[in-house]
Design a protein around this motif. Structure first.
Motif, PDB file in Angstrom:
ATOM      1  N   THR A  61      -3.271  -6.060  -0.207  1.00  0.00           N
ATOM      2  CA  THR A  61      -4.258  -5.026   0.082  1.00  0.00           C
ATOM      3  C   THR A  61      -5.382  -5.652   0.894  1.00  0.00           C
ATOM      4  OG1 THR A  61      -3.785  -3.856  -1.991  1.00  0.00           O
ATOM      5  CG2 THR A  61      -5.873  -3.370  -0.904  1.00  0.00           C
ATOM      6  N   PRO A  62      -5.471  -5.342   2.195  1.00  0.00           N
ATOM      7  CA  PRO A  62      -6.559  -5.910   2.988  1.00  0.00           C
ATOM      8  C   PRO A  62      -7.893  -5.273   2.591  1.00  0.00           C
ATOM      9  CG  PRO A  62      -5.212  -4.416   4.318  1.00  0.00           C
ATOM     10  CD  PRO A  62      -4.535  -4.534   2.997  1.00  0.00           C
ATOM     11  N   ARG A 103      -9.190 -14.144  -1.149  1.00  0.00           N
ATOM     12  CA  ARG A 103      -9.759 -13.637   0.094  1.00  0.00           C
ATOM     13  C   ARG A 103     -11.041 -14.381   0.472  1.00  0.00           C
ATOM     14  NH1 ARG A 103     -13.620 -11.418   2.287  1.00  0.00           N
ATOM     15  NH2 ARG A 103     -13.519  -9.766   3.851  1.00  0.00           N
ATOM     16  N   ASN A 104     -10.931 -15.660   0.778  1.00  0.00           N
ATOM     17  CA  ASN A 104     -12.080 -16.498   1.168  1.00  0.00           C
ATOM     18  C   ASN A 104     -13.383 -16.011   0.525  1.00  0.00           C
ATOM     19  OD1 ASN A 104     -11.559 -14.409   3.371  1.00  0.00           O
ATOM     20  ND2 ASN A 104     -13.537 -15.134   4.098  1.00  0.00           N
ATOM     21  N   GLY A 144      -9.280  -2.487 -10.874  1.00  0.00           N
ATOM     22  CA  GLY A 144      -7.860  -2.699 -11.149  1.00  0.00           C
ATOM     23  C   GLY A 144      -6.964  -2.317  -9.990  1.00  0.00           C
ATOM     24  N   GLU A 145      -7.563  -1.979  -8.842  1.00  0.00           N
ATOM     25  CA  GLU A 145      -6.751  -1.677  -7.660  1.00  0.00           C
ATOM     26  C   GLU A 145      -5.909  -2.887  -7.272  1.00  0.00           C
ATOM     27  OE1 GLU A 145      -7.299  -0.574  -2.903  1.00  0.00           O
ATOM     28  OE2 GLU A 145      -9.032  -0.485  -4.253  1.00  0.00           O
ATOM     29  N   VAL A 146      -6.463  -4.087  -7.450  1.00  0.00           N
ATOM     30  CA  VAL A 146      -5.706  -5.311  -7.212  1.00  0.00           C
ATOM     31  C   VAL A 146      -5.752  -6.165  -8.476  1.00  0.00           C
ATOM     32  CG1 VAL A 146      -6.097  -5.313  -4.730  1.00  0.00           C
ATOM     33  CG2 VAL A 146      -7.706  -6.533  -6.216  1.00  0.00           C
ATOM     34  N   GLN A 166      -0.240  -7.289  -7.151  1.00  0.00           N
ATOM     35  CA  GLN A 166      -1.064  -6.627  -6.132  1.00  0.00           C
ATOM     36  C   GLN A 166      -2.223  -7.568  -5.820  1.00  0.00           C
ATOM     37  OE1 GLN A 166      -0.269  -3.094  -5.173  1.00  0.00           O
ATOM     38  NE2 GLN A 166      -1.329  -3.902  -3.371  1.00  0.00           N
ATOM     39  N   CYS A 167      -2.265  -8.059  -4.585  1.00  0.00           N
ATOM     40  CA  CYS A 167      -3.225  -9.101  -4.225  1.00  0.00           C
ATOM     41  C   CYS A 167      -4.165  -8.625  -3.123  1.00  0.00           C
ATOM     42  CB  CYS A 167      -2.481 -10.356  -3.762  1.00  0.00           C
ATOM     43  SG  CYS A 167      -3.511 -11.827  -3.704  1.00  0.00           S
ATOM     44  N   GLY A 168      -5.461  -8.781  -3.348  1.00  0.00           N
ATOM     45  CA  GLY A 168      -6.455  -8.433  -2.345  1.00  0.00           C
ATOM     46  C   GLY A 168      -6.684  -9.598  -1.398  1.00  0.00           C
TER      47      GLY A 168
END
Length: 340
Positions: free
Chosen positions: A81-82, A102-103, A95-97, A37-39
């Motif tokens: 996940t944006p 993300r720069n 822990g959501e991501v 899961q990647c932000g």
């Protein structure tokens, strides 16, 4: 006495070896769910941007995919996940991501009180200004009294205040949370200038401006913005995996290894290349991964130079030169730690 010393040394070695073989909580959770899961950014051309079908591309996105390849040998074993600038840190802390790509600028407080561990820098950047060409401005020092659009909750907002104060310039900030709304305000004429990372300005001009040639990016770079993926404190093994995946892409470029010629290097006599590609075992086990993890990453995603040129290089709409992001052997700052 010697017996005690050697027994203690053996115990430490055994502890280190067994620790390397055990999966940490983040890796366990990822393997159980079957994807990373990647932000990522809510939308930044060249770095993290979805198309109309929801397919994500960009330099930051490719590093999420590279980590998925290291784990699963599949660049699609990742969900994006944006996240806005305000959402990104709570998302990684909670822990959501699993990782943030993300720069995001590496800073002391983010590394400490925010609770982030930063992987190697994937893009060395700096903050700049974009203005309408018709404004006739050639330098940021001509912006005294200007209205400047800036995103809230970012180092950009703080750097802007520092720059104008240091140079005894006056300005009127238009501070907006959403990057899309910041851009819309600038292109609607609410601001004389837009400020963010220079790479972000290039992406915005290329992808958002009604006519990119109507806008210029001023020459001044007013800050250091080393942009890097991040994970939360508390899981060294997961940090190691993300960190060494980035190093893998840089090291491959240093060695001249690309996604196209990779298999030719399997016969290399270079001991480091043998370790990198899993011909000589051990590097994968040290991370809790298959020994072919680096081979798979380069085969599926390419080396750092390939990732750079594919997303933001001179043949893309952003037209960015390597600059500081060239290898250290070519005058840049990209430098991989040894695979030993």
């Amino acid at each position: 006495m010697k017996a005690v010393f050697f027994a203690a040394t053996a115990a430490i070695a055994l502890s280190v070896a067994s620790g390397a073989a055990q999966a940490g909580p983040t890796l366990d959770a990822i393997k159980q769910r079957g994807f990373v899961q990647c932000g990522v950014n809510t939308g930044l051309a060249g770095f993290g941007n979805p198309d109309s079908a929801g397919n994500w591309t960009g330099l930051d996105v490719d590093y999420c995919r590279a980590v998925a390849v290291a784990l699963f040998n599949d660049p699609n074993k990742v969900k994006f996940t944006p996240l806005s600038a305000q959402q990104r840190f709570p998302a990684i802390q909670s822990g959501e991501v699993d990782m943030l790509s993300r720069n995001t600028t590496v800073t002391l407080t983010r590394d400490t009180s925010v609770g982030l561990n930063f992987a190697p820098v994937t893009y060395y950047d700096g903050q700049g200004f974009m203005v309408p060409k018709k404004l006739g401005v050639k330098s940021a020092k001509e912006l005294s009294g200007a209205t400047v659009c800036v995103q809230s909750g970012t180092t950009t907002e703080l750097n802007l205040a520092d720059y104008f104060r240091t140079n005894n310039l006056q300005y009127n900030p238009v501070v907006i949370e959403s990057v899309d709304e910041v851009n819309a305000a600038y292109f609607a004429g609410r601001c004389d200038a837009l400020t963010t990372d220079a790479s972000g300005l290039a992406g915005t001009r290329a992808a958002v401006a009604p006519n990119p040639d109507d806008h210029i990016i001023l020459p001044e770079i007013i800050s250091k913005e080393p942009l890097a993926p991040a994970v939360r404190h508390g899981d060294d093994q997961w940090f190691d995996i993300v960190k060494w995946t980035v190093y893998a892409t840089i090291a491959a470029e240093e060695k001249g290894i690309t996604s196209k010629n990779l298999d030719e290097f399997l016969a290399s006599k270079d001991p480091e290349i043998q370790r990198m590609l899993g011909v000589a075992p051990g590097m994968g086990a040290a991370l809790g991964l298959d020994d072919k993890w680096l081979y798979n990453v380069i085969k599926k995603m390419g080396n750092y130079g390939e990732i750079f040129e594919r997303n933001v290089g001179v043949k893309t709409p952003l037209k960015l030169e390597r600059g500081l992001n060239a290898l250290w052997t070519k005058g840049g700052m990209q430098y991989a730690m040894p695979f030993r």
